[in-house]
Write an enzyme that holds these catalytic residues in place. Structure first.
Site, PDB file in Angstrom:
ATOM      1  N   ASN A  10     -16.794 -26.707 -39.906  1.00  0.00           N
ATOM      2  CA  ASN A  10     -17.511 -25.983 -38.854  1.00  0.00           C
ATOM      3  C   ASN A  10     -18.116 -24.741 -39.511  1.00  0.00           C
ATOM      4  O   ASN A  10     -17.407 -23.795 -39.805  1.00  0.00           O
ATOM      5  CB  ASN A  10     -16.533 -25.595 -37.735  1.00  0.00           C
ATOM      6  CG  ASN A  10     -17.188 -24.718 -36.687  1.00  0.00           C
ATOM      7  OD1 ASN A  10     -18.404 -24.516 -36.691  1.00  0.00           O
ATOM      8  ND2 ASN A  10     -16.374 -24.183 -35.784  1.00  0.00           N
ATOM      9  N   TRP A  11     -19.414 -24.797 -39.733  1.00  0.00           N
ATOM     10  CA  TRP A  11     -20.069 -23.697 -40.466  1.00  0.00           C
ATOM     11  C   TRP A  11     -20.241 -22.460 -39.588  1.00  0.00           C
ATOM     12  O   TRP A  11     -20.609 -21.406 -40.069  1.00  0.00           O
ATOM     13  CB  TRP A  11     -21.440 -24.142 -40.996  1.00  0.00           C
ATOM     14  CG  TRP A  11     -21.390 -25.230 -42.035  1.00  0.00           C
ATOM     15  CD1 TRP A  11     -20.289 -25.963 -42.433  1.00  0.00           C
ATOM     16  CD2 TRP A  11     -22.485 -25.724 -42.819  1.00  0.00           C
ATOM     17  NE1 TRP A  11     -20.644 -26.868 -43.401  1.00  0.00           N
ATOM     18  CE2 TRP A  11     -21.984 -26.744 -43.655  1.00  0.00           C
ATOM     19  CE3 TRP A  11     -23.848 -25.408 -42.877  1.00  0.00           C
ATOM     20  CZ2 TRP A  11     -22.799 -27.443 -44.552  1.00  0.00           C
ATOM     21  CZ3 TRP A  11     -24.667 -26.110 -43.770  1.00  0.00           C
ATOM     22  CH2 TRP A  11     -24.139 -27.116 -44.599  1.00  0.00           C
ATOM     23  N   LYS A  12     -20.039 -22.619 -38.285  1.00  0.00           N
ATOM     24  CA  LYS A  12     -20.230 -21.515 -37.334  1.00  0.00           C
ATOM     25  C   LYS A  12     -21.633 -20.910 -37.504  1.00  0.00           C
ATOM     26  O   LYS A  12     -22.552 -21.639 -37.850  1.00  0.00           O
ATOM     27  CB  LYS A  12     -19.118 -20.485 -37.498  1.00  0.00           C
ATOM     28  CG  LYS A  12     -17.729 -21.136 -37.428  1.00  0.00           C
ATOM     29  CD  LYS A  12     -16.603 -20.171 -37.295  1.00  0.00           C
ATOM     30  CE  LYS A  12     -15.298 -20.938 -37.178  1.00  0.00           C
ATOM     31  NZ  LYS A  12     -14.143 -20.091 -36.985  1.00  0.00           N
ATOM     32  N   HIS A  98     -14.822 -24.796 -28.546  1.00  0.00           N
ATOM     33  CA  HIS A  98     -14.246 -23.945 -29.594  1.00  0.00           C
ATOM     34  C   HIS A  98     -13.825 -22.614 -28.970  1.00  0.00           C
ATOM     35  O   HIS A  98     -14.484 -22.112 -28.057  1.00  0.00           O
ATOM     36  CB  HIS A  98     -15.271 -23.715 -30.707  1.00  0.00           C
ATOM     37  CG  HIS A  98     -14.655 -23.114 -31.925  1.00  0.00           C
ATOM     38  ND1 HIS A  98     -14.352 -21.771 -32.009  1.00  0.00           N
ATOM     39  CD2 HIS A  98     -14.212 -23.670 -33.079  1.00  0.00           C
ATOM     40  CE1 HIS A  98     -13.765 -21.534 -33.179  1.00  0.00           C
ATOM     41  NE2 HIS A  98     -13.677 -22.676 -33.843  1.00  0.00           N
ATOM     42  N   GLU A 100     -14.150 -19.727 -29.934  1.00  0.00           N
ATOM     43  CA  GLU A 100     -15.185 -18.687 -29.990  1.00  0.00           C
ATOM     44  C   GLU A 100     -16.181 -18.839 -28.842  1.00  0.00           C
ATOM     45  O   GLU A 100     -16.741 -17.860 -28.368  1.00  0.00           O
ATOM     46  CB  GLU A 100     -15.871 -18.708 -31.370  1.00  0.00           C
ATOM     47  CG  GLU A 100     -14.945 -18.111 -32.431  1.00  0.00           C
ATOM     48  CD  GLU A 100     -15.072 -18.714 -33.818  1.00  0.00           C
ATOM     49  OE1 GLU A 100     -16.073 -19.398 -34.101  1.00  0.00           O
ATOM     50  OE2 GLU A 100     -14.133 -18.502 -34.615  1.00  0.00           O
ATOM     51  N   GLU A 168      -6.447 -25.533 -32.621  1.00  0.00           N
ATOM     52  CA  GLU A 168      -6.791 -24.346 -33.391  1.00  0.00           C
ATOM     53  C   GLU A 168      -6.162 -23.121 -32.727  1.00  0.00           C
ATOM     54  O   GLU A 168      -6.737 -22.583 -31.766  1.00  0.00           O
ATOM     55  CB  GLU A 168      -8.317 -24.161 -33.429  1.00  0.00           C
ATOM     56  CG  GLU A 168      -9.060 -25.320 -34.045  1.00  0.00           C
ATOM     57  CD  GLU A 168     -10.407 -24.878 -34.607  1.00  0.00           C
ATOM     58  OE1 GLU A 168     -10.665 -25.168 -35.774  1.00  0.00           O
ATOM     59  OE2 GLU A 168     -11.186 -24.230 -33.876  1.00  0.00           O
ATOM     60  N   GLY A 174      -9.676 -17.595 -38.996  1.00  0.00           N
ATOM     61  CA  GLY A 174     -10.291 -16.539 -39.806  1.00  0.00           C
ATOM     62  C   GLY A 174      -9.351 -15.402 -40.187  1.00  0.00           C
ATOM     63  O   GLY A 174      -9.796 -14.350 -40.636  1.00  0.00           O
ATOM     64  N   SER A 214      -7.585 -21.176 -40.581  1.00  0.00           N
ATOM     65  CA  SER A 214      -7.215 -20.746 -41.934  1.00  0.00           C
ATOM     66  C   SER A 214      -6.700 -21.881 -42.814  1.00  0.00           C
ATOM     67  O   SER A 214      -5.781 -21.689 -43.619  1.00  0.00           O
ATOM     68  CB  SER A 214      -6.189 -19.603 -41.878  1.00  0.00           C
ATOM     69  OG  SER A 214      -6.764 -18.463 -41.268  1.00  0.00           O
ATOM     70  N   GLY A 235     -13.231 -23.794 -41.082  1.00  0.00           N
ATOM     71  CA  GLY A 235     -14.291 -22.800 -40.939  1.00  0.00           C
ATOM     72  C   GLY A 235     -14.660 -22.231 -42.293  1.00  0.00           C
ATOM     73  O   GLY A 235     -15.405 -22.840 -43.067  1.00  0.00           O
ATOM     74  N   GLY A 236     -14.114 -21.069 -42.611  1.00  0.00           N
ATOM     75  CA  GLY A 236     -14.470 -20.349 -43.836  1.00  0.00           C
ATOM     76  C   GLY A 236     -14.492 -21.210 -45.095  1.00  0.00           C
ATOM     77  O   GLY A 236     -15.451 -21.158 -45.877  1.00  0.00           O
TER      78      GLY A 236
HETATM   79  P1  13P Z   1     -11.261 -20.750 -40.313  1.00  0.00           P
HETATM   80  O1  13P Z   1     -10.999 -21.961 -41.160  1.00  0.00           O
HETATM   81  O2  13P Z   1     -12.309 -19.841 -40.880  1.00  0.00           O
HETATM   82  O3  13P Z   1      -9.984 -20.039 -39.948  1.00  0.00           O
HETATM   83  O4  13P Z   1     -11.896 -21.281 -38.938  1.00  0.00           O
HETATM   84  C1  13P Z   1     -11.281 -22.327 -38.281  1.00  0.00           C
HETATM   85  C2  13P Z   1     -12.155 -22.765 -37.179  1.00  0.00           C
HETATM   86  O5  13P Z   1     -12.351 -22.056 -36.193  1.00  0.00           O
HETATM   87  C3  13P Z   1     -12.819 -24.065 -37.301  1.00  0.00           C
HETATM   88  O6  13P Z   1     -13.423 -24.448 -36.120  1.00  0.00           O
END
Ligand code: 13P
Length: 253
Positions: A10-12, A98, A100, A168, A174, A214, A235-236
């Site tokens: 997930n590149w956000k 998600h 977010e 999640e 993050g 994470s 994510g990251g």
């Molecule tokens: P991180 O891997 O950056 O913690 O993000 C996880 C995430 O929200 C994937 O959707």
């Protein structure tokens, strides 16, 4: 019981054209080299990069997904993107719910369910995200929060082919913090039970449950080896070819 591992990035809200295309090309190249039959790879770039990333991954087995959609097919919804548009563009997946989006856009379980249903009806597969906040965890409410989210946001038409659930924990996203492996397994096993009650045991046994929050090359092996963890939503670490692929490697049993 075979559940194929899914490693999803997930590149956000990250990536301008040049970086995004180069990341996608790098992943496509490595996935080709790896030649895995036991594991699927998915990238979910921002809407602005979907078209170019589609070209960049062409000829590889990397799949394309979006990070959100509207529930309507078309119409007066300024700034929104419909599931049909995503399908038309060549997306196979869309992430909905998600944390977010639940936070930034006040999305409710009911809205997420409508989005998931519309996406499935448009021929997309959905990754429905759930997870508790830190306060909810501290209050011992992890399982009850996740149960309510599944009951409210997973549509009746969900099955193991069209739906993936991603657990999640909000406090792990993050932050570099993760639950212990035992905690992750406990929640995933509980999720599978709730899905079984809602959609039946056959579906629940085959539905893929991803862990997200994470996930990194250093902790992926332990998390991906858990019996009820069928992959990761990353994510990251999905923004670097080497890290994303190292997480993929960590899924080899
Ligand atoms: P991180 O891997 O950056 O913690 O993000 C996880 C995430 O929200 C994937 O959707």
């Amino acid at each position: 019981m075979v559940r194929k591992t899914l490693i999803a990035g997930n590149w956000k809200m990250n990536g301008l054209l040049e970086d995004g295309v180069s990341l996608a090309k790098g992943i496509a190249q490595e996935v080709k080299k790896a030649g895995r039959k036991d594991c699927e790879f998915l990238v979910c770039p921002p809407f602005t990069l979907l078209s170019s990333v589609k070209k960049a991954i062409k000829g590889s087995k990397v799949m394309l997904g979006a990070q959100d959609c509207h529930y309507a097919e078309k119409g007066a919804h300024t700034g929104d993107i419909s599931p049909l548009m995503l399908k038309d563009l060549g997306c196979q997946y869309v992430i909905v719910g998600h944390s977010e989006r639940r936070t930034d856009h006040y999305e409710s379980n009911e809205l997420i369910r409508k989005k998931a249903e519309a996406a499935i009806n448009a021929g997309l597969k959905v990754i429905i995200c759930i997870g508790e906040t830190e306060a909810e965890k501290d209050a011992g409410k992890t399982i009850s929060v996740c149960t309510a989210q599944i009951e409210g946001s997973v549509p009746e038409i969900s099955n193991a082919q069209n739906t993936v659930i991603a657990y999640e924990p909000v406090w792990a996203i993050g932050t570099g913090r993760t639950p212990t492996a035992a905690e992750v397994e406990e929640v995933h096993a509980a999720i599978r039970k709730v899905v079984s009650k809602k959609l039946g045991r056959a579906i629940s046994n085959k539905m893929r449950l991803l862990y997200g929050g994470s996930m990194k090359p250093t902790n992926a092996k332990e998390l991906l080896a858990l019996p009820d963890v069928d992959g990761g939503l990353i994510g990251g670490a999905s923004l670097k070819v080497a890290d994303f692929m190292a997480i993929g490697d960590a899924s080899k049993q």
